[in-house]
Design an enzyme around this catalytic site. Structure first.
Site: not given
Ligand code: BES
Ligand code: ZN
Length: 876
Positions: A305-306, A269-273, A309, A328
């Site tokens: 959320h991001e 959904g998104a990535m916290e780089n 992080h 997470e």
């Molecule tokens: N760090 C994750 C992204 C991620 C997920 C990287 C799986 C590698 C594998 C990011 O912070 C995250 O948790 N994104 C969520 C969105 C959030 C609102 C729960 C996502 O991608 O669903």
């Molecule tokens: Zn996350």
């Protein structure tokens, strides 16, 4: 072997005799050829005698002749594919101390949405490539050679060579840019200490809007050209969240800038780089006219959320993936805190129970896993980004916060962030800080929740003047596991004014009822008006099974509107779970649901409808003769609230009522309520002719799409074709996702098959497969399974490198309800199992078997039919 490079194979982690201090990286992506070249100069510290350097590299061509450590040329360069490592062997031991390792390499900008990859977008009517990175969990090694383990923090200094007309972003601000003809070289500031999985690069054509925090940090949202308007909402949430977190963690935002950017092809959904957060378009962009209320919430939660992080994860990082939940679970929990404060009218903490519910549902499987899970190979990591790390993780944090008190908890978190800033921490490190700050036995308490899978159900019964409690591990298959927990019990009796709290440390314990009632005036209230609710506001990660007397008291309390929203949610969720586990009859669950018929709150009704839809589904297989009546019963339950809201938005109505309208209309369509289906179809036709009509705003559109699909068949397919046309003409990813989520919901098997095959065309991005999978109708189960078997090789090849592969398994297998089917599925997958979806497969099979047993038990309920008739006639 002892002295050969092969000794480093098969290890979970890299040896620690050498570690990186600083990476100087130069990368040159070729967007047309979809390749890149790179040069790395890594300053490393050799801390123990060795003649080897061992680090990660995968799918990279390292130019062996270019490899040097200081002026030493390695006598051996061995690349082990399976282990994703490169081992350099030197003739003699390396000098202890710092040295610089250099090498040149090349790679592919792949189409797998991981490592350094390409994403496609349309500019001026033409398809173009952008280059993007996604490194979490273990894919930085696909972009440059590195110690790709979160514990090896280093400083990063990047240089990019890119086409002069493009925007090139990375974690840090640009320090210098030089242009030479069609190519420009962009130099970025050196980063603070950080983990490899947080490094990021984006190269493409973008525009931005910007704003800044109260501390002056510049925040930008980058979008495709002409779309910056849609970034405004996220920008506003971002700026406010950064200010809020700075106060909450008592630590300023650690970097000089923050960029957020929407990427058209994005696996998660998104990535916290660090300093450059990447998003799926649907999770970042919001358009007042084109997005729904639920899109808006999703954007707010994702941004919050991001950004959480940036502290929890980026500044303080888990020591190893075993502690992923620290990242997470915490980011999820804190995002609710932020959104609650930004949008109090969303009742966000009550909505948090959606997370708790998902956690409880998954963790009731024997094939669940502990929050802290052993990780031995990079390929195992993706699978733990699941409801256990996120939802159970977030829920046990809420449980602890509620036990310790909000203020103490926040103070301890702030100390933890200070203590481990720019460094790494394990779960135990957090407990130690919390324990020190609070004086409570945090470690003993929490270890039972994080090192042990599952959770307890508390059996509560009245015995004379005692409320007797007993814990046993709750499993959806009806067995009781052997787990034992330290359970923070909260309870109240007859009112929320007097609450009793204690830790249940043993198998059983009891409370004198007098302890509750002592402070209440004894006005001779009859027993039936007394109610006892355990796990007040569902802050605990457990379920409660009440004896008949207590359960009856709670039903009365619901009807008399004495209970909080959260408690009403808890009661219906627990009751449903207990019914699936055959600890309670479906009959009694239906009677309980009846107590919710006056309910008008979105947060409660979202749980009630989810339970209704599950009951409706299981009854198709369990009691086909009763299915129609049961559906009618559930329709009767939801209809009054739906009629009150109608299809048309009302001036000044609340955000939650907008959400509720959409929820109820969708549920009524799914339950086959004729009037709702007909009205949906009617509005759809008007909308199809006039996309600007006010009759079908984004919030009710999904319900209308689903209604249309209920009426579609091979001989009457105009509705399907109309939806495809809408899909093709829609510019907005959120609108596209609404259509995709409807296409496979027809009762006609051939149409379902057509929708599934549509997923393989280049009209659907690989990232969007799960919308179609998530919408498959019950009638389409069988055809979907046949389709999956037939196309398995293609599916595996296309989706193998992200967690999206698990969606194929979950969505297609879990809806089955027979032992025979479970056996057939197991047989197909024997010999085809891979670590990336193994757990998803086992969990899906377990769900199938649980349903099979539930069905058997429902069929043997003697009075189900009669109860349904009574309830239909309004007698119960
Ligand atoms: N760090 C994750 C992204 C991620 C997920 C990287 C799986 C590698 C594998 C990011 O912070 C995250 O948790 N994104 C969520 C969105 C959030 C609102 C729960 C996502 O991608 O669903
Ligand atoms: Zn996350």
């Amino acid at each position: 072997m002892a002295d050969s490079s092969a000794q480093f194979r098969g290890q979970a982690r890299l040896p620690r005799f050498a570690s990186p201090l600083r990476y100087d990286l130069r990368l040159r992506p070729d967007l047309a050829a979809c390749t890149f070249t790179g040069a790395a100069a890594v300053t490393i510290a050799v801390s123990a005698p060795t003649r080897f350097l061992v680090f990660n590299a995968a799918e990279l061509e390292v130019d062996r002749a270019s490899v040097r450590f200081q002026d030493l040329v390695p006598s051996e360069v061995a690349q082990f594919k399976e282990d994703e490592i490169l081992v350099l062997g030197f003739d003699r031991e390396l000098p202890i101390g710092e040295g610089v390792l250099t090498m040149d390499f090349t790679g592919t900008l792949n189409d797998q949405m991981r490592g350094f990859y390409r994403s496609k977008y349309i500019y001026n009517g033409e398809s173009r490539n952008m280059a993007v990175t996604q490194f979490e969990a273990a894919d930085a090694r696909r972009c440059f050679p590195c110690w790709d383990d979160p514990a090896f923090k280093a400083k990063f200094k990047l240089t990019l060579e890119v086409p002069s007309d493009l925007v090139a972003l990375s974690n840090m601000p640009v320090v210098k840019e030089t242009v030479s003809g069609p190519t420009k070289t962009v130099y970025y500031e050196e980063s603070p200490l950080m983990s490899t999985y947080l490094v990021a690069i984006v190269v493409g054509l973008f525009e931005y809007i910007e704003s800044s925090t109260s501390e002056g940090t510049e925040v930008r949202v980058y979008t495709q050209v002409g779309k910056t308007n849609q970034g405004k909402f996220a920008l506003d949430v971002a700026v406010k969240s950064l200010d809020l977190y700075k106060d909450y963690f008592a630590t300023p935002y650690p970097l000089p800038k923050l960029d957020m950017i929407a990427i058209p092809d994005f696996a998660a959904g998104a990535m916290e780089n660090y300093g450059l957060v990447t998003y799926r378009e649907t999770a970042l962009l919001y358009d007042e006219l084109l997005s729904s209320a639920s899109n808006k919430q999703q954007v707010a939660i994702t941004v919050a959320h991001e950004l959480a992080h940036q502290w929890f994860g980026n500044l303080v990082t888990m020591e190893w993936w075993t502690h992923l939940w620290l990242n997470e679970g915490f980011a999820s929990w804190v995002s609710y805190l932020a959104v609650e404060s930004l949008f109090p009218e969303w009742n966000n903490w009550t909505q948090f129970l959606d997370e708790t519910t998902s956690g409880l549902r998954l963790d009731a499987l024997a094939e669940s896993h502990p929050i802290e899970v052993e990780v031995n190979h990079a390929s195992e990591i993706d699978a733990i980004f699941d409801s256990i790390s996120y939802d159970k993780g977030a829920s046990v944090i809420r449980m602890l916060q509620s036990y310790l008190g909000a203020e103490r908890f926040q103070k301890a978190l702030a100390s933890y962030i200070k203590k481990y800033a720019y460094s790494n921490a394990k779960t135990e490190d957090l407990w130690a800080v919390l324990e020190e700050e609070s004086g409570e036995p945090v470690k003993d308490l929490m270890t039972t929740w994080t090192k042990q899978q599952g959770y307890p159900v508390i059996y509560a019964k009245i015995n004379g003047h005692d409320l007797e409690l007993e814990q046993a591990q709750f499993l959806s298959d009806g067995s009781s596991g052997s787990g034992m927990w330290i359970v923070p019990i909260t309870s109240c009796c007859g009112s929320y004014d007097t609450q009793k709290k204690f830790l249940l440390k043993d198998k059983t314990d009891k409370i004198h009822i007098k302890e509750f009632t002592a402070s209440q005036s004894s006005d001779g209230e009859k027993n039936q008006n007394i109610w006892i609710k355990l796990n007040i506001d569902q802050t605990g990660f457990y379920r409660v099974k009440y004896d008949d007397e207590l359960a009856a008291g709670l039903v009365n309390a619901i009807k008399a509107k004495k209970l909080s929203l959260m408690d009403k949610i808890g009661i219906v969720e627990d009751s449903y779970a207990l019914s699936v586990a055959r600890k309670q009859t479906l009959t009694s669950l239906l009677r309980l649901l009846n107590a919710y018929h006056d309910e008008s709150d979105y947060t409660v009704l979202s749980h009630v409808t989810s339970v209704c839809l599950s009951i409706s589904k299981i009854s198709v297989d369990a009691t086909p003769d009763l299915n129609k009546d049961i559906k009618q019963l559930l329709i009767n339950l939801l209809l009054p609230a739906a009629i009150k809201l109608g299809w048309d938005p009302k001036d000044g109505e609340s955000h939650l009522d907008v959400m509720l309208r959409s929820l109820l209309l969708i549920a009524l369509v799914r339950l086959g309520h004729n009037e709702t289906v007909n009205e949906g179809v009617r509005r759809f036709h008007i909308f199809f002719e006039d996309r600007k009509t006010s009759l079908l705003p984004p919030d009710t559109r999904k319900a209308a799409y689903l209604a249309v699909m209920r009426t579609v068949s091979t001989s009457n397919r105009s509705g399907y074709d109309a939806l495809l046309k809408i899909y093709r003409e829609a510019a907005e990813p959120q609108e596209k996702s609404r259509v995709l989520g409807s296409l496979s919901s027809s009762p006609d098997k051939d149409i379902v098959l057509e929708a599934l095959n549509f997923m393989f065309t280049d009209e659907v991005r690989n990232q969007d497969s799960y919308y179609i999978l998530g919408g498959i109708s019950l009638e389409g189960r069988e055809v979907a399974w046949t389709w999956l078997k037939k196309n398995w090789d293609h599916v595996l090849k296309t989706w193998k490198s992200s967690s999206l592969i698990s969606d194929f398994i979950n969505s297609i297998i879990s809806p089955f309800t027979s032992e025979e089917k479970a056996a057939e599925v197991s047989e197909f997958f024997a010999g085809r199992i891979k670590p990336s979806f193994e757990r998803a497969l086992k969990q899906s099979l377990e769900r199938v078997r649980i349903s099979a047993r539930w069905i058997e038990s429902i069929r043997s309920e003697p009075s189900l039919g009669q109860a349904v008739q009574e309830l239909l006639q309004g007698e119960a």
